[in-house]
Structures are given as structure tokens and as C-alpha cells.
Write an enzyme that holds these catalytic residues in place. Sequence first.
Site, short mmCIF file in Angstrom:
data_model
loop_
_atom_site.label_atom_id
_atom_site.label_comp_id
_atom_site.label_asym_id
_atom_site.label_seq_id
_atom_site.Cartn_x
_atom_site.Cartn_y
_atom_site.Cartn_z
CG ASP A 1 98.22 -34.50 23.92
OD1 ASP A 1 99.00 -35.12 22.86
OD2 ASP A 1 98.00 -33.31 23.69
CE LYS B 1 99.81 -31.76 21.77
NZ LYS B 1 98.28 -31.85 21.87
N GLY C 1 93.21 -33.47 14.72
CA GLY C 1 92.58 -33.79 13.46
C GLY C 1 93.35 -34.17 12.60
#
Length: 382
Positions: A189, A193, A290
Site C-alpha cells: 500500500d 503511494k 477511514g
Amino acid sequence: MKIGLLGHGVVGSGVRQIIDEGATWEVRELEVVKILVKDESELTDPRCTLDFNDILNDPEISIVAECMGGLEPAHTFAKKALEKGKHVVTSNKKMLATFCMDLFETAVKSGVTVHYEASCGGGIPWMASLDRTRRVDDIEGFRGIFNGTTNYILDRMKKEGTDFSEMLSEAQKLGYAERDPSDDIDGYDVRYKVALSCVKAFDTLVNIDDITTFGIRNIRKEDLDWCAANGMTCKLIGSGKHFDGFVSACVIPTFLRGDDIFSNIPSNFNIIESQSKTLGAAAFVGQGAGSLPTAHAVVQNIVDIWKNQDPEINDKFAKPVDNQVHKGTFYIRTAKQAGFADLIDRRVGELAFITKKISLVEAAAACAAANDESLFIAEVAE
Ligand code: HSE
């Protein structure tokens, strides 16, 4: 401005909520008119459809917000939307990092743009800050805690002495982790990025597989105990540096000194720092995962398009990754030490040692050759 939303999960439902609530006059200019969902159980809103063509062929929709996750069909849908002259905003780092060149080229041909603030650092305005810094300075490099799940795990392990797997399930319950949490704990992940930050910071496209990547899957209490006893804190750090003709880029657990601001970033927070000539180091901290924080970044990009404030016009150049220039000392714990003899500076445990100052390429090659599934490596900050 009419928007077609692809996906109504953690991020997509947050985008729908923020736009429907319309807290500011800018957001009240936006309208989600169609929402693509996976199956009939998700047909919870009259705007929901199971057919992507309902969005693709709606001439009123000028922006497609892709929040589906995964490679396909997200990539095909994003590409078709661009070909049809619709801007694409995506929170999907894996898809964009993998198909960057293809999607940027398609966007240029169609005279539209691809926006990806939410793909990197969740709600933090990291990409926007890079654009702004680059109006005055070239970005020389960046480093970041880019992953909320692993920061949450490392923080709780440090503070409570808890077990890795227990903390992973907690992070999953809180909605921070990827659908496949291997992407979080193995560092992939963060790799996506880092690749997308290289695009925004350096206009550079890299092959994601060339970004040296280590995660925290094998971290043990004994590693964190040694780290704490030496006044340091372990964080999973992604970084990139720009050089003439190449970049160096990696993801690696790092034992940071106590006076490094990164060592105090708690819970699932992210921090990302750019380095440029006249600004120096500038760091941005916030919720990196989130529903609503990530959705906030998607909506920011939609407002950018509406206001024409993030045209994403720079040409991109493919460049190789070369980590020979990345030199450091490394903490390595492995039961298979045969190939490390020449690299060891001192032993710090029955199975753990600190290397001499070597390049990341040398360290990674020795770790690969050891072929030890339980090996743990961390860089030790100077
Ligand atoms: N799984 C990711 C994280 C989600 O924990 O940071 C946000 O990209």
C-alpha cells in the site's frame, strides 16, 4: 456539477454523504446523480445502478469519482470515462499506480484530467501541497508514514506491548485496513503511494516493482524492545528522492530517533514531508485512512476540477529507480545468517545484528539471498 460515483463502500458512501449534506457553498454546487454498486443488496438509494453504462452514457455527468478499489473493473471504467471526456477522481492507489501511464495518456488525448489526492495520505492535502510548493521550488525528496493500519499496529504494540495479529484485527474492525491486509503489512500500500508521490512531486513514472519494499509482517516484540531500549521508535516509512535521470524510492520499517517528529505520530495518523530548496522540510499530518477523511480528499478534487484549480498538466517521464545512493545501517533479525558475514558491524541479540553502513541495494540483495520467511529488517536512523 454532476457526478457519477463508482462504488458505495467505505470511501464512496463518505463521498455521497459529504456531497448530499452540502456543508459549504462549494459543495452545494455538486450533485451525485448516479451511484454504481456491486449487487442488488446495495441498491439502497434511488440513484444506485448496477450498470456502468448508465453513468458512462449520461451526458450531464462530467466527473466520475472512482472509489471501487481493486484493479478491475476500476481501471477499465476509469479509462472509458476519460475516453468519453469525463474527468476522473480516484481514491484507488493500486489501480492508478499500476495503470498511471495509460490513464494519463488517455486523459491528455481527451482533454480531461485524472485527480488522486485521496489515493495518498487519505484526508491530508499532500498532493495539493506538492502542487503549491512546486510553483516556487523543485521537490528534492519526500518521506512519509503513509499507512494508517501499520502506524496503528506499531503505535499500540509500542504503548501496550501487545501482539501484532491482535492489533491487525483491531485495525481491520476500525475500517483502516485494505480488503486484503497483506497490502498494508507487507508495505505494498505504501509502495503505491510512494509511486504516486513520485508522479506528483517529480513528474516521474516509476515501475512500482522496482521500489524496494519491506513491511512489518515479521516484526516481533524483541525487535521493538531493542528499538525502545535504544531510545527509538519503529515506523513504516516510504520515501523518494529525485536525481538527474533516476529516482531512489523505497518502503522500509525504520527505527527513528526520539527527537524525530515522525516518531510521535500516533494511532492511524499519517505524516508526509516534502523537502525543497527554499521551503526546506514541510510536513503535513492528518487522518490517512477511514471513510470521511478519504472522502473529504475526493470531494476536494471534485471542487478543484469545478474551479479549474488542479489542472494536472505537466508531462510525465518514465525514469528508473536506483537505490545504490540510499546508504544506511540496518537492523536485521534472521536465523539464516550465512550470507551476512561481511555486512555485520555488531550483534544486538541472538539472531539480530546491525550492519555496517551499506547501500539499500546490498541489504536487500542479502535479505533476498537468505530466503528466510521470518526475516525482519529495519533501517536505523542516523
Ligand atoms: N489501508 C490504508 C491505510 C487505507 O491503512 O492507510 C488508506 O490508504
